[in-house]
Write a protein that holds these residues in place. Structure first.
Motif, PDB file in Angstrom:
ATOM      1  N   LYS A  34      40.832  28.550 -51.687  1.00 35.31           N
ATOM      2  CA  LYS A  34      42.284  28.445 -51.620  1.00 35.31           C
ATOM      3  C   LYS A  34      42.887  28.088 -52.973  1.00 35.31           C
ATOM      4  N   GLU A  35      42.163  27.244 -53.705  1.00 42.20           N
ATOM      5  CA  GLU A  35      42.683  26.821 -54.997  1.00 42.20           C
ATOM      6  C   GLU A  35      42.709  27.976 -55.985  1.00 42.20           C
ATOM      7  N   GLU A  36      41.727  28.871 -55.897  1.00 44.11           N
ATOM      8  CA  GLU A  36      41.620  29.965 -56.855  1.00 44.11           C
ATOM      9  C   GLU A  36      42.311  31.238 -56.376  1.00 44.11           C
ATOM     10  N   GLY A  37      42.894  31.209 -55.171  1.00 43.13           N
ATOM     11  CA  GLY A  37      43.504  32.407 -54.625  1.00 43.13           C
ATOM     12  C   GLY A  37      42.481  33.253 -53.911  1.00 43.13           C
ATOM     13  N   ALA A  38      42.964  34.271 -53.204  1.00 42.96           N
ATOM     14  CA  ALA A  38      42.075  35.131 -52.420  1.00 42.96           C
ATOM     15  C   ALA A  38      41.211  35.985 -53.340  1.00 42.96           C
ATOM     16  N   PRO A  39      39.908  36.080 -53.059  1.00 41.47           N
ATOM     17  CA  PRO A  39      39.036  36.917 -53.884  1.00 41.47           C
ATOM     18  C   PRO A  39      39.345  38.393 -53.650  1.00 41.47           C
ATOM     19  N   SER A  40      39.112  39.204 -54.663  1.00 41.61           N
ATOM     20  CA  SER A  40      39.346  40.643 -54.532  1.00 41.61           C
ATOM     21  C   SER A  40      38.024  41.345 -54.275  1.00 41.61           C
ATOM     22  N   PHE A  41      38.018  42.231 -53.282  1.00 37.74           N
ATOM     23  CA  PHE A  41      36.819  43.004 -52.990  1.00 37.74           C
ATOM     24  C   PHE A  41      37.232  44.294 -52.290  1.00 37.74           C
ATOM     25  N   ARG A  42      36.403  45.327 -52.449  1.00 40.75           N
ATOM     26  CA  ARG A  42      36.683  46.628 -51.844  1.00 40.75           C
ATOM     27  C   ARG A  42      35.669  47.008 -50.786  1.00 40.75           C
ATOM     28  N   THR A  43      34.478  46.427 -50.855  1.00 42.12           N
ATOM     29  CA  THR A  43      33.420  46.800 -49.928  1.00 42.12           C
ATOM     30  C   THR A  43      32.834  45.558 -49.281  1.00 42.12           C
ATOM     31  N   ALA A  44      32.043  45.789 -48.208  1.00 48.53           N
ATOM     32  CA  ALA A  44      31.383  44.671 -47.526  1.00 48.53           C
ATOM     33  C   ALA A  44      30.383  43.982 -48.442  1.00 48.53           C
ATOM     34  N   THR A  45      29.756  44.765 -49.328  1.00 51.47           N
ATOM     35  CA  THR A  45      28.796  44.180 -50.267  1.00 51.47           C
ATOM     36  C   THR A  45      29.493  43.260 -51.262  1.00 51.47           C
ATOM     37  N   GLU A  46      30.635  43.694 -51.765  1.00 51.60           N
ATOM     38  CA  GLU A  46      31.399  42.842 -52.684  1.00 51.60           C
ATOM     39  C   GLU A  46      31.861  41.574 -51.979  1.00 51.60           C
ATOM     40  N   LEU A  47      32.263  41.712 -50.721  1.00 51.09           N
ATOM     41  CA  LEU A  47      32.666  40.536 -49.949  1.00 51.09           C
ATOM     42  C   LEU A  47      31.514  39.545 -49.832  1.00 51.09           C
ATOM     43  N   MET A  48      30.315  40.049 -49.564  1.00 49.69           N
ATOM     44  CA  MET A  48      29.164  39.169 -49.410  1.00 49.69           C
ATOM     45  C   MET A  48      28.812  38.493 -50.740  1.00 49.69           C
ATOM     46  N   ARG A  49      28.975  39.215 -51.834  1.00 50.73           N
ATOM     47  CA  ARG A  49      28.737  38.610 -53.155  1.00 50.73           C
ATOM     48  C   ARG A  49      29.713  37.467 -53.394  1.00 50.73           C
ATOM     49  N   GLN A  50      30.976  37.723 -53.053  1.00 51.81           N
ATOM     50  CA  GLN A  50      31.993  36.688 -53.228  1.00 51.81           C
ATOM     51  C   GLN A  50      31.693  35.481 -52.343  1.00 51.81           C
ATOM     52  N   PHE A  51      31.204  35.744 -51.137  1.00 57.40           N
ATOM     53  CA  PHE A  51      30.878  34.642 -50.228  1.00 57.40           C
ATOM     54  C   PHE A  51      29.796  33.749 -50.836  1.00 57.40           C
ATOM     55  N   TRP A  52      28.716  34.360 -51.308  1.00 56.72           N
ATOM     56  CA  TRP A  52      27.627  33.555 -51.851  1.00 56.72           C
ATOM     57  C   TRP A  52      28.028  32.859 -53.152  1.00 56.72           C
ATOM     58  N   LYS A  53      28.851  33.483 -53.931  1.00 57.45           N
ATOM     59  CA  LYS A  53      29.364  32.822 -55.140  1.00 57.45           C
ATOM     60  C   LYS A  53      30.147  31.574 -54.757  1.00 57.45           C
ATOM     61  N   ASN A  54      30.979  31.716 -53.745  1.00 54.30           N
ATOM     62  CA  ASN A  54      31.793  30.586 -53.284  1.00 54.30           C
ATOM     63  C   ASN A  54      30.913  29.480 -52.705  1.00 54.30           C
ATOM     64  N   ARG A  55      29.914  29.844 -51.876  1.00 53.04           N
ATOM     65  CA  ARG A  55      29.060  28.830 -51.262  1.00 53.04           C
ATOM     66  C   ARG A  55      28.256  28.070 -52.314  1.00 53.04           C
ATOM     67  N   ARG A  56      27.772  28.796 -53.316  1.00 53.73           N
ATOM     68  CA  ARG A  56      26.982  28.145 -54.360  1.00 53.73           C
ATOM     69  C   ARG A  56      27.842  27.186 -55.174  1.00 53.73           C
ATOM     70  N   GLN A  57      29.101  27.545 -55.366  1.00 58.05           N
ATOM     71  CA  GLN A  57      30.013  26.631 -56.069  1.00 58.05           C
ATOM     72  C   GLN A  57      30.198  25.341 -55.276  1.00 58.05           C
ATOM     73  N   HIS A  58      30.359  25.480 -53.950  1.00 61.93           N
ATOM     74  CA  HIS A  58      30.525  24.288 -53.108  1.00 61.93           C
ATOM     75  C   HIS A  58      29.247  23.449 -53.089  1.00 61.93           C
ATOM     76  N   LEU A  59      28.101  24.131 -53.064  1.00 64.86           N
ATOM     77  CA  LEU A  59      26.833  23.399 -53.089  1.00 64.86           C
ATOM     78  C   LEU A  59      26.661  22.655 -54.410  1.00 64.86           C
ATOM     79  N   ASN A  60      27.073  23.272 -55.514  1.00 63.35           N
ATOM     80  CA  ASN A  60      27.005  22.611 -56.821  1.00 63.35           C
ATOM     81  C   ASN A  60      27.856  21.350 -56.837  1.00 63.35           C
TER      82      ASN A  60
END
Length: 460
Positions: A1-27
């Motif tokens: 929410k702080e960084e705004g909605a991620p941009s993606f065009r495909t389901a694969t890009e969405l999944m990449r964005q998801f894991w990027k976000n989760r890893r940031q929260h884990l960090n």
């Protein structure tokens, strides 16, 4: 929410964005990427080797704090049988695909060896393969082409995975030359022809555009083979809404061939007139003037979006008629030539938006088709469609509908123009035109009453 909605065009890009976000929260929770990877590795190994979507909790219980964090951030969940599974199977599929991609780039593995024997190529592998190939196409198009070619040509790969490759390639927005040329080759192979046409080309306008540019669609249309012609028309129709002008440009010259070609062309353009480009709608009108029309028009939608098109379509239908045509039975009429109450209501609304054009388009056909000497108005078959009112549940002939539209076309919106246009028609012998004049006068504002009365007195 702080960084705004991620941009993606495909389901694969969405999944990449998801894991990027989760890893940031884990960090932020104090769990580094190496810790996360070390925690996930035994889970992924177990699930992939066993072909399961869950694993015994004991595999990860040595690091309870990390497990709690993965559960807290919606990545993992505990099951009732003391197992651990991912909250969504695609989370696991992405991690397996990501690992496979790393191994490919390190040349320590390949997709074919990863798939293994046919007995191991279950549906469990399908989404993992899709994600791996999608990422490979983005990061290394050359490796992607080489890999997909090996998959399609290998006898050791089950067909459902080959079909997945075709589906993925069919979704490309840009067609690289190597892939394009390869699939042109597959079209010439009987085994692949139908699969490639249906999965890669059909409904995918970048691929149909590629066929157009390669001259293959034109070649099929020029051939003597019915299969080739039907394939070309089938593909063109599937993308007519997406690329109407290119479709029109290749079909328009074929109208003059006559015979069955006008009907073939009608099947290849857009199903609905609302989806036509200007060029395609002109082609539709050209077909209608030859008497070739579709069996149904959604007049309400057409009139709302393109009121003038609705009137132009009626004009084209009338233009195909001749003065000596005899009336046909209701059952023998093309459905487009029958108008119902809702149709007339919609068309009247359209006429209000373009009254002058309506008069200019339709009245010449009324003159051409009804300005004839009549001994018995009530029984002359040439006028039956023009005078016949609707019956119970049957529609009104488009000719009679034209009369109803012209009665109001200019009277309420442009009365002075109506009077000017009626002047040269007053002495005509057509009883239909006389009916239109009489009805039009009844719709004039009251200040024009003397004009109507004068017309009546002029010829009692």
């Amino acid at each position: 929410k702080e960084e705004g909605a991620p941009s993606f065009r495909t389901a694969t890009e969405l999944m990449r964005q998801f894991w990027k976000n989760r890893r940031q929260h884990l960090n932020k929770a104090g769990i580094s990427n190496p810790q996360s990877n070390a925690f996930l590795e035994p889970l992924i190994n177990y699930m992939e080797c066993q072909g399961k979507i869950s694993a015994p909790a004991t595999i990860v219980e040595k690091t309870p704090d990390v497990l709690d964090a993965f559960i807290s951030f919606g990545i993992l969940q505990r099951s009732a049988k003391h197992n651990i599974n991912f909250c969504h199977q695609r989370y696991l599929d992405h991690l397996i695909a990501e690992r496979l991609l790393r191994n490919i780039f390190q040349e320590s593995d390949s997709v074919l060896s990863w798939l293994g024997k046919k007995g191991n190529q279950s549906l469990f592998r399908r989404e993992q393969l899709r994600q791996a190939l999608a990422m490979l196409s983005e990061e290394s198009p050359t490796d992607f082409f080489n890999t997909t070619r090996k998959l399609l040509e290998s006898k050791a790969v089950r067909f459902h995975l080959k079909h997945l490759v075709l589906e993925l390639i069919g979704q490309f927005d840009v067609i690289a030359d190597d892939i394009g040329e390869y699939f042109l080759e597959l079209l010439n192979k009987p085994y692949w022809r139908e699969h490639v046409q249906q999965t890669v080309f059909l409904r995918h306008h970048p691929w149909v555009s590629y066929l157009l540019n390669a001259g293959l669609i034109s070649k099929w249309l020029e051939s003597d083979g019915v299969r080739e012609i039907n394939s070309a028309l089938w593909l063109l129709h599937s993308v007519a809404e997406d690329i109407p002008d290119p479709v029109t440009e290749i079909l328009a010259p074929l109208v003059d061939r006559g015979s069955e070609w006008p009907n073939r062309i009608l099947t290849a353009i857009c199903r609905n007139e609302m989806d036509d480009s200007e060029k395609m709608f002109e082609l539709r009108l050209q077909l209608a003037r030859l008497g070739v029309v579709k069996d149904f028009v959604i007049w309400e939608s057409l009139c709302a979006k393109y009121p003038l098109r609705a009137v132009q379509l009626i004009e084209a239908v009338l233009s195909a008629r001749n003065i000596n045509d005899r009336a046909t039975s209701r059952s023998g009429k093309n459905p487009l030539e029958c108008l119902y109450d809702d149709d007339l209501e919609a068309l009247n609304d359209a006429v209000k938006k373009c009254p002058s054009q309506t008069w200019n388009l339709l009245m010449p056909h009324v003159e051409r088709l009804t300005n004839i000497p009549v001994d018995d108005y009530d029984h002359d078959e040439r006028l039956q469609n023009w005078r016949e009112e609707r019956t119970a549940k049957s529609g009104m002939d488009v000719a009679r509908g034209t009369v109803e539209l012209l009665k109001r076309a200019l009277a309420t919106e442009q009365p002075d123009e109506l009077i000017a246009r009626i002047a040269p028609l007053k002495k005509g012998i057509s009883p239909i035109i006389q009916e239109i004049i009489i009805a039009a006068y009844t719709h004039l504002p009251a200040r024009y009453a003397d004009t109507g009365i004068a017309w009546l007195l002029d010829d009692l």
